[in-house]
Design an enzyme around this catalytic site. Structure first.
Site, PDB file in Angstrom:
ATOM      1  N   LYS A  13       1.055  -1.158  -0.038  1.00 21.08           N
ATOM      2  CA  LYS A  13      -0.129  -0.130   0.095  1.00 21.08           C
ATOM      3  C   LYS A  13       0.788   1.121   0.036  1.00 21.08           C
ATOM      4  CE  LYS A  13      -2.175  -1.150   4.054  1.00 21.08           C
ATOM      5  NZ  LYS A  13      -1.564  -2.414   4.135  1.00 21.08           N
ATOM      6  N   ARG A  88     -10.296   0.298   8.541  1.00 21.35           N
ATOM      7  CA  ARG A  88      -9.950  -1.068   8.861  1.00 21.35           C
ATOM      8  C   ARG A  88     -11.129  -1.711   9.629  1.00 21.35           C
ATOM      9  NH1 ARG A  88      -3.365  -1.557   8.951  1.00 21.35           N
ATOM     10  NH2 ARG A  88      -3.004   0.575   8.158  1.00 21.35           N
ATOM     11  N   ARG A 127      12.094  -6.320   5.297  1.00 23.96           N
ATOM     12  CA  ARG A 127      12.227  -4.952   5.742  1.00 23.96           C
ATOM     13  C   ARG A 127      12.720  -4.492   7.182  1.00 23.96           C
ATOM     14  NH1 ARG A 127       6.631  -1.488   5.773  1.00 23.96           N
ATOM     15  NH2 ARG A 127       6.234  -2.774   7.385  1.00 23.96           N
ATOM     16  N   ARG A 144      -0.377  -9.138  13.062  1.00 23.53           N
ATOM     17  CA  ARG A 144      -1.022  -8.142  12.192  1.00 23.53           C
ATOM     18  C   ARG A 144      -1.810  -8.508  11.074  1.00 23.53           C
ATOM     19  NH1 ARG A 144       4.387  -5.172  11.095  1.00 23.53           N
ATOM     20  NH2 ARG A 144       3.237  -4.115   9.304  1.00 23.53           N
TER      21      ARG A 144
HETATM   22  P1  AP5 Z   1       4.637  -1.481   1.989  1.00 18.41           P
HETATM   23  O1  AP5 Z   1       4.385  -0.604   0.762  1.00 18.41           O
HETATM   24  O2  AP5 Z   1       5.057  -0.805   3.359  1.00 18.41           O
HETATM   25  O3  AP5 Z   1       3.284  -2.281   2.268  1.00 18.41           O
HETATM   26  P2  AP5 Z   1       1.964  -1.994   3.184  1.00 18.41           P
HETATM   27  O4  AP5 Z   1       0.792  -2.667   2.752  1.00 18.41           O
HETATM   28  O5  AP5 Z   1       2.058  -0.300   3.183  1.00 18.41           O
HETATM   29  O6  AP5 Z   1       2.697  -2.472   4.595  1.00 18.41           O
HETATM   30  P3  AP5 Z   1       2.760  -1.955   5.987  1.00 18.41           P
HETATM   31  O7  AP5 Z   1       3.431  -2.889   6.663  1.00 18.41           O
HETATM   32  O8  AP5 Z   1       3.110  -0.485   6.268  1.00 18.41           O
HETATM   33  O9  AP5 Z   1       0.961  -1.970   6.215  1.00 18.41           O
HETATM   34  P4  AP5 Z   1       0.399  -2.264   7.812  1.00 18.41           P
HETATM   35  O10 AP5 Z   1      -1.031  -2.077   7.360  1.00 18.41           O
HETATM   36  O11 AP5 Z   1       0.869  -3.110   8.711  1.00 18.41           O
HETATM   37  O12 AP5 Z   1       1.062  -0.760   8.462  1.00 18.41           O
HETATM   38  P5  AP5 Z   1       0.412   0.464   8.518  1.00 18.41           P
HETATM   39  O13 AP5 Z   1       1.627   1.429   8.664  1.00 18.41           O
HETATM   40  O14 AP5 Z   1      -0.545   0.931   8.020  1.00 18.41           O
HETATM   41  O15 AP5 Z   1       5.547  -2.680   1.701  1.00 18.41           O
HETATM   42  C1  AP5 Z   1       6.144  -3.707   2.515  1.00 18.41           C
HETATM   43  C2  AP5 Z   1       7.512  -3.986   2.147  1.00 18.41           C
HETATM   44  O16 AP5 Z   1       7.341  -4.926   0.917  1.00 18.41           O
HETATM   45  C3  AP5 Z   1       8.364  -2.863   1.887  1.00 18.41           C
HETATM   46  O17 AP5 Z   1       9.737  -3.518   2.372  1.00 18.41           O
HETATM   47  C4  AP5 Z   1       8.331  -2.789   0.302  1.00 18.41           C
HETATM   48  O18 AP5 Z   1       9.497  -2.403  -0.164  1.00 18.41           O
HETATM   49  C5  AP5 Z   1       8.119  -4.129   0.002  1.00 18.41           C
HETATM   50  N1  AP5 Z   1       7.301  -4.412  -1.310  1.00 18.41           N
HETATM   51  C6  AP5 Z   1       6.346  -3.551  -1.647  1.00 18.41           C
HETATM   52  N2  AP5 Z   1       5.857  -3.798  -2.844  1.00 18.41           N
HETATM   53  C7  AP5 Z   1       6.518  -5.036  -3.351  1.00 18.41           C
HETATM   54  C8  AP5 Z   1       6.721  -5.881  -4.293  1.00 18.41           C
HETATM   55  N3  AP5 Z   1       5.844  -5.676  -5.361  1.00 18.41           N
HETATM   56  N4  AP5 Z   1       7.458  -6.836  -4.446  1.00 18.41           N
HETATM   57  C9  AP5 Z   1       8.469  -7.137  -3.250  1.00 18.41           C
HETATM   58  N5  AP5 Z   1       8.428  -6.338  -2.238  1.00 18.41           N
HETATM   59  C10 AP5 Z   1       7.451  -5.204  -2.071  1.00 18.41           C
HETATM   60  O19 AP5 Z   1      -0.184   0.534  10.319  1.00 18.41           O
HETATM   61  C11 AP5 Z   1       0.729   0.309  11.157  1.00 18.41           C
HETATM   62  C12 AP5 Z   1       0.051   0.052  12.575  1.00 18.41           C
HETATM   63  O20 AP5 Z   1      -0.855   1.566  12.752  1.00 18.41           O
HETATM   64  C13 AP5 Z   1      -1.221  -0.661  12.393  1.00 18.41           C
HETATM   65  O21 AP5 Z   1      -0.758  -1.999  12.782  1.00 18.41           O
HETATM   66  C14 AP5 Z   1      -2.310  -0.194  13.486  1.00 18.41           C
HETATM   67  O22 AP5 Z   1      -1.492  -0.372  14.919  1.00 18.41           O
HETATM   68  C15 AP5 Z   1      -2.015   1.281  13.354  1.00 18.41           C
HETATM   69  N6  AP5 Z   1      -3.048   1.773  12.330  1.00 18.41           N
HETATM   70  C16 AP5 Z   1      -2.766   2.127  11.005  1.00 18.41           C
HETATM   71  N7  AP5 Z   1      -4.046   2.353  10.611  1.00 18.41           N
HETATM   72  C17 AP5 Z   1      -5.227   1.989  11.148  1.00 18.41           C
HETATM   73  C18 AP5 Z   1      -6.611   2.279  11.344  1.00 18.41           C
HETATM   74  N8  AP5 Z   1      -7.278   2.711  10.039  1.00 18.41           N
HETATM   75  N9  AP5 Z   1      -7.041   1.719  12.319  1.00 18.41           N
HETATM   76  C19 AP5 Z   1      -6.676   1.382  13.458  1.00 18.41           C
HETATM   77  N10 AP5 Z   1      -5.174   1.323  13.798  1.00 18.41           N
HETATM   78  C20 AP5 Z   1      -4.330   1.541  12.464  1.00 18.41           C
END
Ligand code: AP5
Length: 196
Positions: A13, A88, A127, A144
């Site tokens: 994402k 979410r 990562r 997660r």
């Molecule tokens: P990346 O692009 O970072 O993927 P992502 O889907 O954004 O993954 P995240 O780990 O950031 O998602 P998340 O939902 O757990 O975390 P968030 O920060 O939103 O890519 C991941 C890795 O893969 C990178 O190393 C990238 O380089 C690699 N990659 C990308 N594309 C690739 C490809 N095609 N091939 C190979 N490799 C690739 O949320 C964190 C925390 O915040 C949550 O756990 C929660 O506690 C809180 N939070 C956030 N939003 C909410 C909400 N709406 N409600 C409640 N709590 C929330």
């Protein structure tokens, strides 16, 4: 353009959101990024969020909804936005529906990135060695994924019932995925309505 970018942790994402938002001239708003910056600044919101994030649990809806409502009220969102990682939960869907209704707007599409769980875990473990995110330990990565499956994946059916979902294969190169997202946004809903 008012877009949602959904998918499990590690689906890409964050990787896809900036370029996608730039293509439509809209801001990319990632709730996870906002929380992490609040944690880094040790604000009250950050202090509240950190424990939940470190355990891989969702930050409570009332906290998250208030934060998103404030952000969507800023001037740069008037012409649209890309939300990465929100909503979410069912309560967050209801809040976003209310915010959109109050401004007489509607979502244009919900892009869902689909990636196999073991590929997701592998990406996030890799990562961890590069970025050291506190929630990128293997047990928390797996938690997660569970939380996503329990609370967020069911929401896709709600948006499918509205004809908004564009499911995209999130594997392959980043460039390939971006091209699929672009193609999907030019196409009709890829998941038919299955719930009332
Ligand atoms: P990346 O692009 O970072 O993927 P992502 O889907 O954004 O993954 P995240 O780990 O950031 O998602 P998340 O939902 O757990 O975390 P968030 O920060 O939103 O890519 C991941 C890795 O893969 C990178 O190393 C990238 O380089 C690699 N990659 C990308 N594309 C690739 C490809 N095609 N091939 C190979 N490799 C690739 O949320 C964190 C925390 O915040 C949550 O756990 C929660 O506690 C809180 N939070 C956030 N939003 C909410 C909400 N709406 N409600 C409640 N709590 C929330």
């Amino acid at each position: 353009m008012r877009l949602l970018l959904m998918g499990p942790p590690g689906a890409g994402k964050g990787t896809q959101s900036a370029a996608l938002a730039a293509r439509y001239g809209i801001p990319a708003i990632a709730t996870g990024d906002i929380f992490r910056s609040q944690v880094a600044e040790r604000t009250p919101l950050g202090v509240t969020a950190q424990g939940y994030m470190d355990r891989g649990e969702y930050v409570p809806d009332e906290v998250t909804n208030a934060m998103v409502a404030a952000r969507l009220g800023e001037a740069d969102c008037a012409r649209g936005f890309l939300l990465d990682g929100y909503p979410r939960t069912a309560e967050q869907v209801a809040e976003l529906d209310a915010l959109l209704a109050a401004s007489d707007h509607a979502l244009d599409a919900v892009v869902v990135l689909a990636v196999d769980t073991e590929e997701l875990v592998g990406r996030l473990v890799r990562r961890a060695g590069l970025e050291g995110r506190t929630d990128d330990t293997e047990p928390v990565i797996r938690r997660r994924q569970e939380v996503y499956a329990e609370q967020t994946a069911p929401l896709i059916a709600l948006y499918a019932a509205r004809g908004l979902v564009r499911e995209v294969d999130g594997t392959g190169t980043v460039v390939d995925v971006a091209a699929r997202v672009d193609a999907a946004l030019g196409a009709q809903s890829t998941i038919e309505a299955s719930v009332s």
